[in-house]
Design a protein around this motif. Structure first.
Motif, PDB file in Angstrom:
ATOM      1  N   THR A 197       0.818  -1.227   0.000  1.00  0.00           N
ATOM      2  CA  THR A 197       0.000   0.000   0.000  1.00  0.00           C
ATOM      3  C   THR A 197       0.845   1.267   0.000  1.00  0.00           C
ATOM      4  OG1 THR A 197      -0.200  -0.095   2.414  1.00  0.00           O
ATOM      5  CG2 THR A 197      -1.977  -1.068   1.126  1.00  0.00           C
ATOM      6  N   ASP A 198       2.074   1.198   0.472  1.00  0.00           N
ATOM      7  CA  ASP A 198       2.973   2.349   0.358  1.00  0.00           C
ATOM      8  C   ASP A 198       3.888   2.199  -0.853  1.00  0.00           C
ATOM      9  OD1 ASP A 198       2.525   4.304   2.393  1.00  0.00           O
ATOM     10  OD2 ASP A 198       3.176   2.845   3.877  1.00  0.00           O
ATOM     11  N   ARG A 254      -6.300  -1.854   5.581  1.00  0.00           N
ATOM     12  CA  ARG A 254      -5.915  -2.683   6.739  1.00  0.00           C
ATOM     13  C   ARG A 254      -5.892  -4.178   6.380  1.00  0.00           C
ATOM     14  NH1 ARG A 254      -9.516   0.669   9.235  1.00  0.00           N
ATOM     15  NH2 ARG A 254     -10.849  -1.032   9.930  1.00  0.00           N
ATOM     16  N   ASN A 255      -6.645  -4.552   5.341  1.00  0.00           N
ATOM     17  CA  ASN A 255      -6.597  -5.944   4.868  1.00  0.00           C
ATOM     18  C   ASN A 255      -5.308  -6.237   4.105  1.00  0.00           C
ATOM     19  OD1 ASN A 255      -9.043  -6.723   5.930  1.00  0.00           O
ATOM     20  ND2 ASN A 255     -10.210  -6.324   4.077  1.00  0.00           N
ATOM     21  N   MET A 256      -4.629  -5.196   3.656  1.00  0.00           N
ATOM     22  CA  MET A 256      -3.425  -5.374   2.844  1.00  0.00           C
ATOM     23  C   MET A 256      -2.150  -5.001   3.593  1.00  0.00           C
ATOM     24  SD  MET A 256      -4.975  -3.390  -0.483  1.00  0.00           S
ATOM     25  CE  MET A 256      -3.658  -3.729  -1.645  1.00  0.00           C
ATOM     26  N   ALA A 257      -2.174  -3.862   4.269  1.00  0.00           N
ATOM     27  CA  ALA A 257      -0.960  -3.284   4.835  1.00  0.00           C
ATOM     28  C   ALA A 257      -0.474  -4.061   6.062  1.00  0.00           C
ATOM     29  CB  ALA A 257      -1.212  -1.832   5.222  1.00  0.00           C
ATOM     30  N   THR A 258       0.843  -4.004   6.278  1.00  0.00           N
ATOM     31  CA  THR A 258       1.430  -4.668   7.444  1.00  0.00           C
ATOM     32  C   THR A 258       1.866  -3.633   8.483  1.00  0.00           C
ATOM     33  OG1 THR A 258       3.642  -4.582   6.488  1.00  0.00           O
ATOM     34  CG2 THR A 258       2.331  -6.550   6.021  1.00  0.00           C
ATOM     35  N   LEU A 259       1.983  -4.089   9.722  1.00  0.00           N
ATOM     36  CA  LEU A 259       2.444  -3.215  10.803  1.00  0.00           C
ATOM     37  C   LEU A 259       3.888  -2.778  10.551  1.00  0.00           C
ATOM     38  CD1 LEU A 259       1.739  -2.154  13.770  1.00  0.00           C
ATOM     39  CD2 LEU A 259       3.173  -4.035  14.514  1.00  0.00           C
ATOM     40  N   THR A 260       4.741  -3.725  10.178  1.00  0.00           N
ATOM     41  CA  THR A 260       6.146  -3.368   9.985  1.00  0.00           C
ATOM     42  C   THR A 260       6.314  -2.438   8.777  1.00  0.00           C
ATOM     43  OG1 THR A 260       6.442  -5.440   8.850  1.00  0.00           O
ATOM     44  CG2 THR A 260       7.226  -5.342  11.089  1.00  0.00           C
ATOM     45  N   GLY A 261       5.438  -2.560   7.797  1.00  0.00           N
ATOM     46  CA  GLY A 261       5.468  -1.625   6.668  1.00  0.00           C
ATOM     47  C   GLY A 261       5.180  -0.211   7.138  1.00  0.00           C
ATOM     48  N   ASN A 262       4.201  -0.077   8.025  1.00  0.00           N
ATOM     49  CA  ASN A 262       3.887   1.229   8.607  1.00  0.00           C
ATOM     50  C   ASN A 262       5.111   1.810   9.303  1.00  0.00           C
ATOM     51  OD1 ASN A 262       1.893   2.664  11.182  1.00  0.00           O
ATOM     52  ND2 ASN A 262       1.787   3.275   9.060  1.00  0.00           N
ATOM     53  N   LEU A 263       5.871   0.963   9.994  1.00  0.00           N
ATOM     54  CA  LEU A 263       7.073   1.421  10.704  1.00  0.00           C
ATOM     55  C   LEU A 263       8.207   1.732   9.718  1.00  0.00           C
ATOM     56  CD1 LEU A 263       7.091  -1.091  13.704  1.00  0.00           C
ATOM     57  CD2 LEU A 263       6.261   1.264  13.705  1.00  0.00           C
ATOM     58  N   CYS A 264       8.467   0.813   8.782  1.00  0.00           N
ATOM     59  CA  CYS A 264       9.618   0.974   7.883  1.00  0.00           C
ATOM     60  C   CYS A 264       9.461   2.153   6.930  1.00  0.00           C
ATOM     61  CB  CYS A 264       9.862  -0.297   7.090  1.00  0.00           C
ATOM     62  SG  CYS A 264      10.455  -1.631   8.122  1.00  0.00           S
ATOM     63  N   ASN A 265       8.207   2.494   6.567  1.00  0.00           N
ATOM     64  CA  ASN A 265       8.032   3.660   5.708  1.00  0.00           C
ATOM     65  C   ASN A 265       8.261   4.959   6.465  1.00  0.00           C
ATOM     66  OD1 ASN A 265       7.333   2.851   2.881  1.00  0.00           O
ATOM     67  ND2 ASN A 265       6.000   1.505   4.069  1.00  0.00           N
TER      68      ASN A 265
END
Lengths: 159, 299
Positions: B38-39, B109-120
């Motif tokens: 998603t990002d 939220r069905n696609m994105a990951t928690l760690t993706g939120n952090l790493c971006n």
């Protein structure tokens, strides 16, 4: 880079070759002629490209086709039974929840995913479920009414 | 305007099934990790990223771990909806639950990951403030010279270095987030201010505290979208530690948060507004955390 994948779309298995940079949305529209899912914003803001992946609403414009290898996709075309519309499609018509229709496939698929999980959703649960689907014509009142009515129809048809 | 209908660039696509194979691919220049997309796909479509190789990590089994038995362990491919649906997380880590639920719409939220939120590493990444106050660590893995997997553990607080920037090297991967189990008499909460519910935060706040009768024994505060990275409010924490929980008496301590943050004016809000609203947001978040720590409910 061309990659062979197998996907189940609306209940039927397909083996196709896709390019590594091809988006699921474009494969559905251009390879399969399934024009229900729409290209709206392309960046995950509008929800017009919503399809179901293994029963969950996702954005097909932000999904690589290769990523769904071996998985199951449902588009709006997969909801009706021949010419008999799905209860949610009927209720959207009956409640005047459609104007231009651009958001409707995504809206109905988001609603279906919700009702599959919660057969009797509350207004808040409905609002939460369609939070990622933008409608620029009718407003959301009739859409919420239609989803509630659709949920009731589904319950009746299951009895 | 970019054409966001198609992806204009070509890249190779890999979906390894072992972590080692992922790390080997990351050694090649121009490799990017794909989890939820998603990002990353938005960044590719808008020409902000031009990867040569896309390395999808969803096929690596060990990265899908979600454990709540003792400490909370969230693997790199765990999606936001899985966190939202987990009863233990909702009850024991309510601040994390609140933050995750406030991110995007259902589809995201069905696609994105928690760690993706952090790493971006958006300064306004909603999952960061609660994880920081909960004392989360992140596990980072890479290949050393002998091609063995090397591991380091970093406090999440030290992970972010600037807007969109982290300490993560191009050949490294964040494999999991580890959150210690909260003890008795503790509580946490997350609140944010945004234009509408699902919107990106103008400012966000997370509080974790330990209560001893009527006293704030220990407190950690983190603020999002109010500096170049999510930040701890150390001065405010210090001023509140050991204080009796009396909102009138601690009012001036809460106001200290203005000097803990360094917000900018951008499309979402102004620096002035963010400073003005920070103490109020902190107060509301603190109240909720206090109640959750078993403290008296005050109106």
């Amino acid at each position: 880079m061309k990659i062979p994948i197998s996907i189940k779309i609306n209940g039927r298995e397909y083996n196709v070759e896709v390019k590594s940079n091809e988006l699921l949305l474009n494969v559905l529209r251009e390879k399969f002629g399934l024009l229900g899912a729409k290209y709206g914003c392309g960046i995950g803001e509008c929800g017009a490209c919503t399809v179901l992946l293994n029963g969950r609403a996702i954005l097909s414009c932000l999904t690589l086709a290769v990523s769904v290898n071996g998985q199951e996709i449902t588009t709006i075309e997969g909801l009706s039974d021949g010419s008999k519309l799905h209860p949610l499609q009927e209720s959207f018509i009956e409640e005047g929840a459609i104007q231009c229709g651009f958001c409707t496939p995504g809206m109905i698929l988001s609603a279906k995913a919700l009702i599959d999980e919660k057969p009797e959703p509350t207004n808040n649960e409905i609002k939460e479920a369609i939070r990622g689907n933008v409608c620029r014509c009718t407003g959301y009142v009739n859409i919420i009414t239609a989803i509630k009515a659709g949920a009731k129809k589904i319950k009746r048809s299951e009895k | 305007m970019n054409d966001t209908k198609y992806i204009g660039i070509e890249f190779n696509y890999y979906r390894p099934e072992s972590l080692k194979a992922v790390l080997e691919k990351l050694k090649e220049d121009g490799s990017k990790i794909l989890a939820g997309g998603t990002d990353l796909l938005v960044r590719i479509k808008t020409d902000m990223e031009k990867p040569k190789n896309i390395v999808e990590i969803t096929g690596v089994k060990e990265l899908s771990v979600l454990e709540t038995n003792n400490e909370l362990i969230i693997g790199a491919v765990v999606k936001l909806f899985e966190i939202e649906k987990n009863d233990t997380i909702r009850k024991m880590y309510p601040s994390l639950y609140e933050a995750v639920k406030s991110i995007g719409g259902k589809q995201i939220r069905n696609m994105a990951t928690l760690t993706g939120n952090l790493c971006n590493a958006s300064p306004g990444a909603d999952s960061a403030p609660p994880l920081i106050v909960l004392g989360a660590n992140v596990e980072i893995k890479t290949l050393n010279e002998k091609s063995e997997i090397a591991r380091r553990l970093i406090p999440l607080e030290d992970f972010f270095t600037g807007p969109g920037k982290t300490i993560l090297g191009a050949k490294e991967i964040l494999t999991k987030v580890i959150v210690p189990k909260p003890q008795e008499n503790t509580g946490s909460a997350f609140k944010k201010i945004a234009r509408v519910n699902l919107d990106i935060s103008k400012i966000s706040c997370a509080v974790f505290l330990e209560r001893k009768e009527r006293v704030i024994k220990e407190i950690r505060i983190a603020v999002g979208a109010a500096a170049a990275t999510p930040v701890r409010a150390y001065q405010t924490e210090k001023a509140l530690t050991g204080k009796e929980y009396d909102l009138t008496k601690i009012q001036k301590n809460l106001a200290l948060i203005e000097s803990d943050i360094s917000p900018i004016t951008d499309v979402r809000s102004t620096a002035e507004y963010r400073k003005e609203v920070a103490p109020i947001l902190l107060k509301d978040t603190l109240k909720l955390a206090w109640e959750r720590a078993g403290g008296e409910v005050l109106i």
